[in-house]
Enzyme design. Structure first.
Site, short mmCIF file in Angstrom:
data_model
loop_
_atom_site.label_atom_id
_atom_site.label_comp_id
_atom_site.label_asym_id
_atom_site.label_seq_id
_atom_site.Cartn_x
_atom_site.Cartn_y
_atom_site.Cartn_z
N LYS A 12 -40.22 -22.77 -15.66
CA LYS A 12 -41.18 -21.68 -15.59
C LYS A 12 -40.49 -20.42 -16.09
O LYS A 12 -39.26 -20.31 -16.09
CB LYS A 12 -41.70 -21.45 -14.16
CG LYS A 12 -40.64 -21.08 -13.12
CD LYS A 12 -40.28 -19.60 -13.05
CE LYS A 12 -39.24 -19.32 -11.96
NZ LYS A 12 -38.68 -17.95 -12.03
N ASP A 137 -39.97 -20.63 -4.72
CA ASP A 137 -40.57 -21.02 -5.99
C ASP A 137 -41.05 -22.47 -6.00
O ASP A 137 -41.73 -22.88 -6.95
CB ASP A 137 -39.57 -20.83 -7.14
CG ASP A 137 -39.40 -19.37 -7.53
OD1 ASP A 137 -40.18 -18.53 -7.03
OD2 ASP A 137 -38.50 -19.07 -8.33
#
Length: 288
Positions: A12, A137
């Site tokens: 990401k 995350d």
């Protein structure tokens, strides 16, 4: 013996990272946009019947007991009472501690894949809850969609890829070892950015509040941002050290990668709305 199966653990990037304030629990209130990419680590899993969780690959500087993939498997065992075990091999392609989610994505992939392989039957919400205990995350990778994030990054809303925005990214790792604790503890860190909305992101009214701190303390990141800035709007992902710049097409991104200074590493990846992990899961469920 049960065969190995391979599962993607995508990267990401944070399209922006705003620090809105410090919470009573000591964590920071954040706003960010998680853009998933079609490139990442690969996790090989082989179920075993003795309940043992074994790491079959070496991660320099990380003991097996501290490895997020091992911890994720054991957390799923604890949450479900599963008697299943697993051998885990990580094909590590993302830089550790680079701000692109390598360890968090690996943990999420283990949770999602073992939930299927062990037939533990947890829904996405339950898996995300287990993931949050492993790291802030992890839930975005469990949920498997690019997302707008708030809180410590765990409050997520799906966010489509901007059709007018970048579709391909060059991500560069200048090799700096960034201390996230040092960044968020820095007295000069901006902690009072006003909340924004998704249209503000589309208009480009965003930044990474951690970037000035990292630039001043880790010169290699400043150099990477300066080099990437020749190709477009360069940004840092998370607290670094990885930085990125967007391109409309793959060819332009690859051309820039070919000119990358030799001391750095990098990769080109496509922006995706749905995680490659969830596409693999859907195919595994379809084929049984």
């Amino acid at each position: 013996m049960t065969e190995w199966s391979v599962w993607p653990a995508p990267a990401k990037i944070n399209l922006f990272l705003h620090v809105l304030g410090r919470r009573a629990d000591g964590y920071h209130e954040l706003q960010t946009a998680f853009q998933l990419l079609g490139y990442g680590d690969r996790i090989w899993l082989r179920p075993r019947v003795d309940g043992r969780v074994e790491r079959c690959s070496h991660l320099p500087g990380v003991a097996a007991e501290d490895d997020l993939t091992v911890r994720a498997a054991r957390a799923l065992q604890a949450a479900t009472g599963s008697a299943g075990g697993v051998d885990i091999h990580v094909d590590k392609r993302l830089p550790a501690g680079g701000g692109v989610g390598g360890g968090s994505s690996d943990a999420a992939t283990v949770l999602v894949a073992l939930n299927h392989l062990w037939q533990t039957g947890l829904d996405e919400e339950a898996l995300a809850g287990i993931g949050l205990a492993l790291g802030a995350d992890v839930p975005v990778f469990v949920r498997g969609r690019s997302a707008w994030g708030e809180g410590v990054g765990e409050q997520l809303r799906p966010m489509p890829v901007d059709p007018a925005g970048s579709r391909w990214y060059l991500v560069v790792d200048p090799g700096a070892s960034i201390s996230t604790a040092e960044v968020f503890g820095a007295p000069e860190l901006t902690r009072d950015t006003s909340p924004i909305t998704i249209p503000d992101l589309r208009a480009g009214a965003v930044r990474n509040d951690c970037e000035p701190v990292v630039r001043s303390r880790w010169p290699a990141v400043a150099e990477a941002l300066e080099w990437l800035g020749r190709h477009g709007q360069a940004r840092m992902s998370g607290t670094g050290s990885c930085c990125f710049v967007g391109f409309p097409g793959e060819a332009e991104a690859q051309a820039a990668l070919e000119r990358l200074p030799g001391a750095w590493s990098g990769f080109v990846a496509q922006a995706v709305e749905r995680s490659p992990l969830h596409l693999t899961l859907a195919e595994a469920a379809r084929t049984g």
